[in-house]
Design a protein around this motif. Structure first.
Motif, PDB file in Angstrom:
ATOM      1  N   ARG A 181       0.809  -1.217   0.000  1.00 50.10           N
ATOM      2  CA  ARG A 181       0.000   0.000   0.000  1.00 50.10           C
ATOM      3  C   ARG A 181       0.841   1.266   0.000  1.00 50.10           C
ATOM      4  O   ARG A 181       0.394   2.312  -0.468  1.00 50.10           O
ATOM      5  CB  ARG A 181      -0.912   0.013   1.228  1.00 50.10           C
ATOM      6  CG  ARG A 181      -1.884  -1.166   1.282  1.00 50.10           C
ATOM      7  CD  ARG A 181      -2.800  -1.103   2.493  1.00 50.10           C
ATOM      8  NE  ARG A 181      -2.052  -1.067   3.758  1.00 50.10           N
ATOM      9  CZ  ARG A 181      -2.591  -1.354   4.937  1.00 50.10           C
ATOM     10  NH1 ARG A 181      -3.869  -1.702   5.011  1.00 50.10           N
ATOM     11  NH2 ARG A 181      -1.866  -1.297   6.037  1.00 50.10           N
ATOM     12  N   GLY A 182       2.040   1.164   0.595  1.00 49.89           N
ATOM     13  CA  GLY A 182       2.884   2.342   0.695  1.00 49.89           C
ATOM     14  C   GLY A 182       2.598   3.192   1.921  1.00 49.89           C
ATOM     15  O   GLY A 182       3.099   4.316   2.030  1.00 49.89           O
ATOM     16  N   TRP A 183       1.853   2.689   2.873  1.00 55.47           N
ATOM     17  CA  TRP A 183       1.582   3.397   4.120  1.00 55.47           C
ATOM     18  C   TRP A 183       1.230   2.394   5.210  1.00 55.47           C
ATOM     19  O   TRP A 183       0.933   1.233   4.924  1.00 55.47           O
ATOM     20  CB  TRP A 183       0.453   4.426   3.965  1.00 55.47           C
ATOM     21  CG  TRP A 183      -0.827   3.903   3.364  1.00 55.47           C
ATOM     22  CD1 TRP A 183      -1.202   3.988   2.055  1.00 55.47           C
ATOM     23  CD2 TRP A 183      -1.902   3.207   4.031  1.00 55.47           C
ATOM     24  NE1 TRP A 183      -2.431   3.397   1.852  1.00 55.47           N
ATOM     25  CE2 TRP A 183      -2.890   2.913   3.067  1.00 55.47           C
ATOM     26  CE3 TRP A 183      -2.118   2.821   5.352  1.00 55.47           C
ATOM     27  CZ2 TRP A 183      -4.062   2.248   3.372  1.00 55.47           C
ATOM     28  CZ3 TRP A 183      -3.307   2.141   5.664  1.00 55.47           C
ATOM     29  CH2 TRP A 183      -4.263   1.879   4.677  1.00 55.47           C
ATOM     30  N   ALA A 184       1.295   2.856   6.471  1.00 57.00           N
ATOM     31  CA  ALA A 184       0.961   2.008   7.613  1.00 57.00           C
ATOM     32  C   ALA A 184      -0.002   2.745   8.522  1.00 57.00           C
ATOM     33  O   ALA A 184       0.023   3.981   8.611  1.00 57.00           O
ATOM     34  CB  ALA A 184       2.226   1.623   8.389  1.00 57.00           C
ATOM     35  N   HIS A 185      -0.834   1.999   9.219  1.00 55.42           N
ATOM     36  CA  HIS A 185      -1.814   2.565  10.150  1.00 55.42           C
ATOM     37  C   HIS A 185      -1.797   1.741  11.427  1.00 55.42           C
ATOM     38  O   HIS A 185      -1.678   0.510  11.379  1.00 55.42           O
ATOM     39  CB  HIS A 185      -3.213   2.530   9.531  1.00 55.42           C
ATOM     40  CG  HIS A 185      -4.308   2.875  10.497  1.00 55.42           C
ATOM     41  ND1 HIS A 185      -5.158   1.927  11.029  1.00 55.42           N
ATOM     42  CD2 HIS A 185      -4.672   4.064  11.040  1.00 55.42           C
ATOM     43  CE1 HIS A 185      -6.009   2.522  11.852  1.00 55.42           C
ATOM     44  NE2 HIS A 185      -5.731   3.808  11.883  1.00 55.42           N
ATOM     45  N   SER A 186      -1.895   2.410  12.558  1.00 57.01           N
ATOM     46  CA  SER A 186      -1.993   1.690  13.826  1.00 57.01           C
ATOM     47  C   SER A 186      -2.932   2.432  14.762  1.00 57.01           C
ATOM     48  O   SER A 186      -3.097   3.652  14.651  1.00 57.01           O
ATOM     49  CB  SER A 186      -0.613   1.530  14.478  1.00 57.01           C
ATOM     50  OG  SER A 186      -0.139   2.779  14.936  1.00 57.01           O
ATOM     51  N   ALA A 187      -3.523   1.708  15.680  1.00 55.71           N
ATOM     52  CA  ALA A 187      -4.415   2.291  16.683  1.00 55.71           C
ATOM     53  C   ALA A 187      -4.160   1.583  18.009  1.00 55.71           C
ATOM     54  O   ALA A 187      -4.387   0.379  18.121  1.00 55.71           O
ATOM     55  CB  ALA A 187      -5.877   2.156  16.272  1.00 55.71           C
ATOM     56  N   SER A 196      -2.141   6.422  14.555  1.00 59.87           N
ATOM     57  CA  SER A 196      -1.216   7.117  13.662  1.00 59.87           C
ATOM     58  C   SER A 196      -1.245   6.503  12.272  1.00 59.87           C
ATOM     59  O   SER A 196      -1.656   5.358  12.087  1.00 59.87           O
ATOM     60  CB  SER A 196       0.218   7.066  14.212  1.00 59.87           C
ATOM     61  OG  SER A 196       0.699   5.737  14.224  1.00 59.87           O
ATOM     62  N   VAL A 197      -0.783   7.293  11.321  1.00 61.08           N
ATOM     63  CA  VAL A 197      -0.581   6.850   9.943  1.00 61.08           C
ATOM     64  C   VAL A 197       0.796   7.332   9.529  1.00 61.08           C
ATOM     65  O   VAL A 197       1.178   8.471   9.827  1.00 61.08           O
ATOM     66  CB  VAL A 197      -1.659   7.412   8.993  1.00 61.08           C
ATOM     67  CG1 VAL A 197      -1.347   7.025   7.546  1.00 61.08           C
ATOM     68  CG2 VAL A 197      -3.046   6.928   9.390  1.00 61.08           C
ATOM     69  N   SER A 198       1.568   6.474   8.865  1.00 59.41           N
ATOM     70  CA  SER A 198       2.925   6.825   8.446  1.00 59.41           C
ATOM     71  C   SER A 198       3.173   6.432   7.006  1.00 59.41           C
ATOM     72  O   SER A 198       2.592   5.453   6.511  1.00 59.41           O
ATOM     73  CB  SER A 198       3.963   6.140   9.336  1.00 59.41           C
ATOM     74  OG  SER A 198       3.876   6.586  10.675  1.00 59.41           O
ATOM     75  N   VAL A 199       4.046   7.183   6.352  1.00 61.49           N
ATOM     76  CA  VAL A 199       4.476   6.871   4.986  1.00 61.49           C
ATOM     77  C   VAL A 199       5.996   6.886   4.949  1.00 61.49           C
ATOM     78  O   VAL A 199       6.646   7.572   5.760  1.00 61.49           O
ATOM     79  CB  VAL A 199       3.917   7.877   3.954  1.00 61.49           C
ATOM     80  CG1 VAL A 199       2.394   7.868   3.963  1.00 61.49           C
ATOM     81  CG2 VAL A 199       4.446   9.282   4.224  1.00 61.49           C
ATOM     82  N   PRO A 200       6.602   6.161   4.027  1.00 59.61           N
ATOM     83  CA  PRO A 200       8.068   6.188   3.914  1.00 59.61           C
ATOM     84  C   PRO A 200       8.559   7.459   3.240  1.00 59.61           C
ATOM     85  O   PRO A 200       7.889   8.018   2.370  1.00 59.61           O
ATOM     86  CB  PRO A 200       8.376   4.954   3.060  1.00 59.61           C
ATOM     87  CG  PRO A 200       7.129   4.733   2.256  1.00 59.61           C
ATOM     88  CD  PRO A 200       5.988   5.179   3.114  1.00 59.61           C
ATOM     89  N   VAL A 201       9.724   7.907   3.670  1.00 60.93           N
ATOM     90  CA  VAL A 201      10.459   8.962   2.971  1.00 60.93           C
ATOM     91  C   VAL A 201      11.614   8.262   2.278  1.00 60.93           C
ATOM     92  O   VAL A 201      12.488   7.691   2.928  1.00 60.93           O
ATOM     93  CB  VAL A 201      10.982  10.032   3.944  1.00 60.93           C
ATOM     94  CG1 VAL A 201      11.789  11.083   3.190  1.00 60.93           C
ATOM     95  CG2 VAL A 201       9.823  10.675   4.700  1.00 60.93           C
ATOM     96  N   ALA A 223      -9.516   8.678  13.199  1.00 58.29           N
ATOM     97  CA  ALA A 223     -10.534   7.884  12.492  1.00 58.29           C
ATOM     98  C   ALA A 223     -11.477   8.752  11.664  1.00 58.29           C
ATOM     99  O   ALA A 223     -12.256   8.220  10.860  1.00 58.29           O
ATOM    100  CB  ALA A 223     -11.337   7.056  13.496  1.00 58.29           C
ATOM    101  N   ALA A 224     -11.415  10.078  11.826  1.00 59.68           N
ATOM    102  CA  ALA A 224     -12.287  10.954  11.042  1.00 59.68           C
ATOM    103  C   ALA A 224     -11.929  10.952   9.563  1.00 59.68           C
ATOM    104  O   ALA A 224     -12.750  11.319   8.726  1.00 59.68           O
ATOM    105  CB  ALA A 224     -12.219  12.379  11.597  1.00 59.68           C
ATOM    106  N   ARG A 225     -10.694  10.573   9.251  1.00 63.33           N
ATOM    107  CA  ARG A 225     -10.278  10.392   7.866  1.00 63.33           C
ATOM    108  C   ARG A 225      -9.847   8.942   7.680  1.00 63.33           C
ATOM    109  O   ARG A 225      -9.444   8.275   8.630  1.00 63.33           O
ATOM    110  CB  ARG A 225      -9.098  11.304   7.506  1.00 63.33           C
ATOM    111  CG  ARG A 225      -9.409  12.783   7.364  1.00 63.33           C
ATOM    112  CD  ARG A 225      -8.148  13.520   6.903  1.00 63.33           C
ATOM    113  NE  ARG A 225      -8.406  14.887   6.507  1.00 63.33           N
ATOM    114  CZ  ARG A 225      -7.920  15.960   7.133  1.00 63.33           C
ATOM    115  NH1 ARG A 225      -7.175  15.799   8.216  1.00 63.33           N
ATOM    116  NH2 ARG A 225      -8.166  17.174   6.697  1.00 63.33           N
ATOM    117  N   THR A 226      -9.891   8.464   6.444  1.00 63.38           N
ATOM    118  CA  THR A 226      -9.394   7.118   6.181  1.00 63.38           C
ATOM    119  C   THR A 226      -7.872   7.142   6.196  1.00 63.38           C
ATOM    120  O   THR A 226      -7.250   8.193   5.959  1.00 63.38           O
ATOM    121  CB  THR A 226      -9.869   6.596   4.817  1.00 63.38           C
ATOM    122  OG1 THR A 226      -9.242   7.373   3.779  1.00 63.38           O
ATOM    123  CG2 THR A 226     -11.381   6.672   4.683  1.00 63.38           C
ATOM    124  N   PRO A 227      -7.229   5.995   6.456  1.00 65.02           N
ATOM    125  CA  PRO A 227      -5.766   5.966   6.394  1.00 65.02           C
ATOM    126  C   PRO A 227      -5.227   6.434   5.046  1.00 65.02           C
ATOM    127  O   PRO A 227      -4.185   7.101   4.979  1.00 65.02           O
ATOM    128  CB  PRO A 227      -5.441   4.491   6.659  1.00 65.02           C
ATOM    129  CG  PRO A 227      -6.578   3.994   7.476  1.00 65.02           C
ATOM    130  CD  PRO A 227      -7.780   4.707   6.939  1.00 65.02           C
TER     131      PRO A 227
END
Length: 240
Positions: A181-187, A196-201, A223-227
C-alpha cells in the motif's frame, strides 16, 4: 568469510583504498542492525575475529562504540555528538515542511529514523493547544509498535524483521501490506487511545527508506479520515 582483505559490503559504503578506515566504517554500519557480541560482529562484517575485535576496541576507546549491559558492542555517544554538528538536509527540510503540514492536518506530525532496534524522532511539530500526541525530538521508541515502526521495518532485511517481529504488536503479514500500500496505520499499538498513519520517505531512486513521516493523535480524531486520506496528505510534504 575469513579474508582480512575483504572490503565493506554495505550498499551505502564504498572502498576509499585505506583498508583500516574502510573496515572501521564496516564495523560501524554493521552495528546499525543493533548491538552485537564479538562473534555476531564477525559474522556481520566477514572480518576475522581478531581484526573485528581490534577495530571495535579502538572505536570504543574513541567513544564511537559503547557496550550494553551484556557487554555487546553498540553505536556510541561520540557518533551522536559528531552528528549534532553535521548538516542534515532531511532534518532541515523537515523543519520547513512539518509546521505547514501540522497546520494542514491539525494533528501532531513527526519524522522518525531507525537507529539499531529503535526509531528516533528527528523532527516534530505539534498543535499549539488541545489534546495531542506529544513526541519530542530525540525520543527513542521501540521498533515493535506503531505505524512509524511498521514503515521503518517493512523494507528492512528479513533477518532484522524476523528478530524484531518476535516481540512486535504486528506481524510479517502486516508489513507485507505496508509494502503493497505504501503506508501504515496503527491504533493503540504504541499507546492506548493514540492512532497514527505513516508513509516512507525514500532515498533517491526509491532504493531505501530514509525515514518515516507520521501523523498521530487521539484515535477518534484520526478515524475521522481514512488511512488513505492521511497518507495522501503526508505524501504531499516536500522532504526531498
Amino acid at each position: 568469510m575469513g579474508n582480512d582483505s575483504r572490503g565493506p559490503s554495505f550498499p551505502e559504503t564504498g572502498s576509499s583504498g585505506i583498508g583500516v578506515l574502510d573496515k572501521s566504517v564496516l564495523v560501524l554500519h554493521a552495528l546499525r542492525q543493533g548491538p552485537a557480541s564479538l562473534g555476531q560482529l564477525t559474522a556481520r562484517t566477514g572480518l576475522p575475529r581478531a581484526t573485528a575485535h581490534r577495530l571495535a576496541q579502538a572505536l570504543h576507546t574513541h567513544r564511537l562504540l559503547a557496550k550494553d549491559g551484556d557487554g555487546r558492542f553498540m553505536l556510541g555517544p561520540g557518533l551522536h555528538e559528531l552528528a549534532a554538528h553535521a548538516a542534515d538536509p532531511l532534518v532541515e527540510a523537515a523543519a520547513r515542511a512539518l509546521p505547514a503540514l501540522r497546520e494542514e492536518v491539525g494533528e501532531s506530525v513527526q519524522l522518525y529514523r531507525r537507529e539499531g532496534d529503535h526509531r528516533v524522532c528527528v523532527a516534530s511539530a505539534e498543535p499549539a493547544s488541545g489534546l495531542r500526541d506529544s513526541v519530542p525530538v530525540g525520543a527513542r521508541l521501540p521498533l515493535t509498535a506503531g505505524s512509524g515502526a511498521q514503515v521503518l521495518l517493512a523494507w528492512e532485511e528479513p533477518e532484522l524483521r524476523a528478530r524484531l517481529l518476535r516481540a512486535a504488536a504486528f506481524d510479517e503479514e502486516a508489513l507485507t501490506l505496508v509494502r503493497e500500500r505504501g503506508w501504515a496505520h496503527s491504533a493503540g499499538e504504541r499507546e492506548p487511545g493514540v492512532a497514527s498513519v505513516s508513509v516512507p520517505v525514500w532515498a533517491d531512486g526509491r532504493t531505501a527508506v530514509r525515514a518515516a513521516l507520521c501523523v498521530s493523535g487521539p484515535v477518534e480524531r484520526i478515524a475521522a479520515r481514512t488511512p488513505q486520506q492521511w497518507a495522501a496528505l503526508l505524501a504531499e510534504a516536500e522532504l526531498a
